[in-house]
Design an enzyme around this catalytic site. Structure first.
Site, PDB file in Angstrom:
ATOM      1  N   GLU A 249       0.811  -1.227   0.000  1.00  0.00           N
ATOM      2  CA  GLU A 249       0.000   0.000   0.000  1.00  0.00           C
ATOM      3  C   GLU A 249       0.836   1.264   0.000  1.00  0.00           C
ATOM      4  O   GLU A 249       0.516   2.223  -0.706  1.00  0.00           O
ATOM      5  CB  GLU A 249      -0.950   0.009   1.208  1.00  0.00           C
TER       6      GLU A 249
ATOM      7  N   HIS B  20      -9.569  -5.132  11.381  1.00  0.00           N
ATOM      8  CA  HIS B  20     -10.304  -4.964  10.125  1.00  0.00           C
ATOM      9  C   HIS B  20     -11.588  -4.155  10.315  1.00  0.00           C
ATOM     10  O   HIS B  20     -12.519  -4.279   9.523  1.00  0.00           O
ATOM     11  CB  HIS B  20     -10.653  -6.321   9.516  1.00  0.00           C
TER      12      HIS B  20
END
Lengths: 325, 335
Positions: A60, A129
């Protein structure tokens, strides 16, 4: 008007813009051959080819930075994070590069880029998450932060975000990709920085954004049955913040509750409460309350998880509290 | 692409001429002199904040510019030399250091954020390693648009331990992007010497893990840098993929103006000054191209005048108008 899923609305926004402007490309993990982890980009590889719908390694920081560099020289990248949880390893790129390059360069280099993907909790995914990141990005001048609840808003706002000359943090929800809504057949754009009054009312202003709109709407039905006439303001953009629409509503109702995912401590709700008391102090009939996530990392067990999020019951209780004053 | 592949021994550049080498010498001397004036201005508090000097490393930026004049450059926070080598005017740069409205970044950037779009100088950056992925994005655009250019990105030995650096290498090699990664190994990341930063002290080996072509060489001789960066940019420009160059160099000053560099072993600086890029090239011009003292005096006078003019321009320029405070946060949205 067609009834389509939110994932289709987002896909249409990208497809229409990519057909219009060759400098736009979509890049991220699993966006091309896998057709998107949540199928938002389904079929786009087939239409646009591998140069414009680009799979990345799990990197990322690297591909967020790649997008920013490409944007500096005139490309218009859409960078997909599989979830915004993973954006935190690219936080330096978004905050220190994307948000600041226009300023650091004295206005020579703009960064027209969209970072998009699902934000906030889904179900039973545990603490790593389930993060709601809006306050982490809304803090910084130089970024725009946009979110939505409905398919209509999803499409119109994403098209505006893609056309914006600035970096836009575009927050979706894994839980709502399958929700259907009406979307016009003709092209439309929704200007960034404009809140939308999803329901007009006179007694109390409920301010929210993202998928919490649906919880708020359910709570509103119960409140209406109790004779409380609520007004629902869906912010849609957290930065720029449409404080005019918020203030006008609070001036009308004299009461407000802010409902959002994410934590109460230094959350976007704190900013709203502060601005409301600065601008609307004389008309407020009660303190402005917030209904947010409980101040704990997200637990896994279903019963505990449900305690954490804003719920209809908690929203109703907060509204009743401000109405008692 | 195999890890054992190497760059061609000879670049596409012609043999260097007296005129060209003299220009490179002048370019290095200009950087040296402008930075010496910047150091003086810093001690007088005309330049504030952080100020990282490039003195001793001038041959790297000046040599690299020969084959990449119309390519995109990015550098870190020690970027005064790169900016001037790329064509940024000493006046506009010095005015930026002074925080003036006439600065190349309009007084918004300062020493660590020199930008000049007209010269494709895409900035100095202050997060170590953070700018390296940006260069892969520039190269992505170059490749998509078939521009025939390369992206050149400079960083220090300290950046090669950052994840951003390694991710950029991974992506550049995966997509075969035209990037020349230039690690200027000056042996110190702030005050920490290389052997205490990394178990592997030949930093070119960082490329092996991603299958990238790499090369290590000493960069004190501007002619060597000129030639090897040209070989690397030829390679990248031809679509063969990115290259990592580890250019061994040395900074004569501390990490920044506030660092007296007491961590260096006794005698190291004196030893390294024997390979001062200016001395090496001056000797070459004298020995092989017949320049005499009068030639060097003329160059020195010319450089001194340009450096002093930069100082005067910066000193006499207006500070930014407070009314412009909010002008650089967001690019204007088209109606």
């Amino acid at each position: 008007m067609a009834m389509i899923q939110i994932r289709e609305a987002l896909r249409q926004a990208m497809q229409e813009e990519m057909r219009r402007d060759e400098s736009i490309f979509l890049m991220g993990e699993e966006v091309a051959h896998y057709n998107g982890a949540y199928k938002v980009s389904q079929g786009m590889l087939e239409e646009f080819g591998e140069d414009r719908v680009v799979d990345t390694p799990i990197s990322e920081n690297g591909f967020a930075g790649l997008g920013i560099g490409a944007a500096m020289v005139g490309m218009r990248p859409i960078i997909e994070f599989m979830t915004w949880n993973f954006s935190l390893v690219a936080y330096d790129q978004i905050v220190n590069s994307a948000a600041k390059i226009y300023q650091m360069s004295g206005g020579q280099y703009s960064v027209p880029i969209v970072f998009r993907g699902p934000n906030g909790p889904a179900e039973n995914l545990g603490s790593q998450h389930s993060t709601s990141v809006e306050s982490l990005f809304a803090h910084f001048p130089g970024l725009k932060v946009v979110t939505f609840a409905t398919a209509y808003d999803a499409k119109g706002l994403l098209k505006a975000a893609i056309r914006d000359p600035n970096p836009v943090v575009f927050l979706e929800s894994e839980m709502t990709y399958g929700i259907k809504g009406e979307v016009p057949d003709e092209e439309y754009i929704i200007e960034l920085g404009k809140a939308d009054i999803k329901r007009s009312g006179t007694d109390v202003t409920l301010i929210t954004w993202g998928k919490q709109l649906f919880t708020v709407q359910k709570a509103a039905e119960s409140l209406m049955a109790q004779g409380i006439d609520v007004e629902i303001v869906d912010l849609r953009s957290l930065r720029p913040l449409d404080h005019e629409t918020v203030f006008n509503s609070v001036v009308k109702t004299g009461r407000a509750v802010v409902i959002h995912e994410g934590f109460i401590f230094a959350g976007v709700g704190a900013e709203l409460v502060s601005r409301i008391q600065e601008a609307c102090f004389d008309v407020l009939q009660a303190p402005v309350l917030r209904v947010t996530n409980r101040d704990v990392p997200q637990p896994y067990a279903t019963n505990l998880e449900k305690l954490v999020y804003p719920s209809e019951d908690r929203i109703i209780a907060a509204v009743q509290q401000v109405m008692e004053r | 692409m195999s890890q054992s592949e190497s760059l061609p021994a000879k670049s596409s550049l012609p043999e260097i001429s007296a005129t060209e080498l003299t220009a490179l010498y002048r370019g290095m001397l200009l950087i040296r002199r402008v930075e010496e004036l910047a150091a003086k201005a810093y001690t007088q508090r005309k330049i504030l904040g952080f100020c990282h000097l490039y003195i001793g490393q001038e041959s790297v930026a000046v040599g690299a510019a020969v084959s990449t004049k119309d390519d995109y450059w990015m550098a870190a926070y020690r970027e005064h030399g790169h900016a001037m080598a790329k064509g940024v005017s000493p006046k506009a740069m010095m005015a930026e250091l002074f925080g003036r409205a006439t600065g190349c970044s309009k007084g918004q950037g300062g020493s660590m954020h020199i930008f000049d779009k007209a010269h494709k100088f895409m900035g100095g950056y202050g997060i170590v390693g953070g700018h390296v992925p940006l260069a892969t994005g520039v190269a992505w655009a170059i490749k998509q648009r078939k521009e025939g250019r390369v992206a050149v990105v400079f960083f220090g030995d300290g950046a090669t331990h950052q994840g951003a650096f390694f991710e950029a290498l991974c992506l550049a090699q995966l997509y075969k992007l035209p990037v020349v990664f230039i690690c200027e190994n000056n042996f110190y990341a702030m005050g920490t010497p290389l052997h205490r930063q990394s178990a592997v002290t030949s930093l070119k080996f960082r490329a092996d893990g991603v299958g990238m072509v790499s090369e290590q060489f000493e960069g004190f001789d501007v002619e060597v840098v000129r030639e090897r960066v040209a070989a690397a940019s030829d390679f990248a420009r031809a679509g063969k993929g990115p290259v990592l160059l580890e250019i061994v160099t040395y900074r004569h000053r501390g990490h920044s103006m506030s660092d007296p560099a007491k961590y260096r072993p006794d005698g190291e600086l004196d030893e390294k000054k024997k390979s001062d890029p200016l001395a090496i090239t001056k000797a070459r011009l004298t020995d092989d191209f017949g320049l005499v003292d009068a030639d060097f005096e003329a160059i020195t006078d010319d450089v001194e005048a340009e450096a002093q003019a930069a100082w005067t321009f910066a000193h006499d320029s207006p500070i930014p108008d407070p009314a412009t405070l909010y002008d650089f946060t967001y690019a204007p949205t088209e109606a």
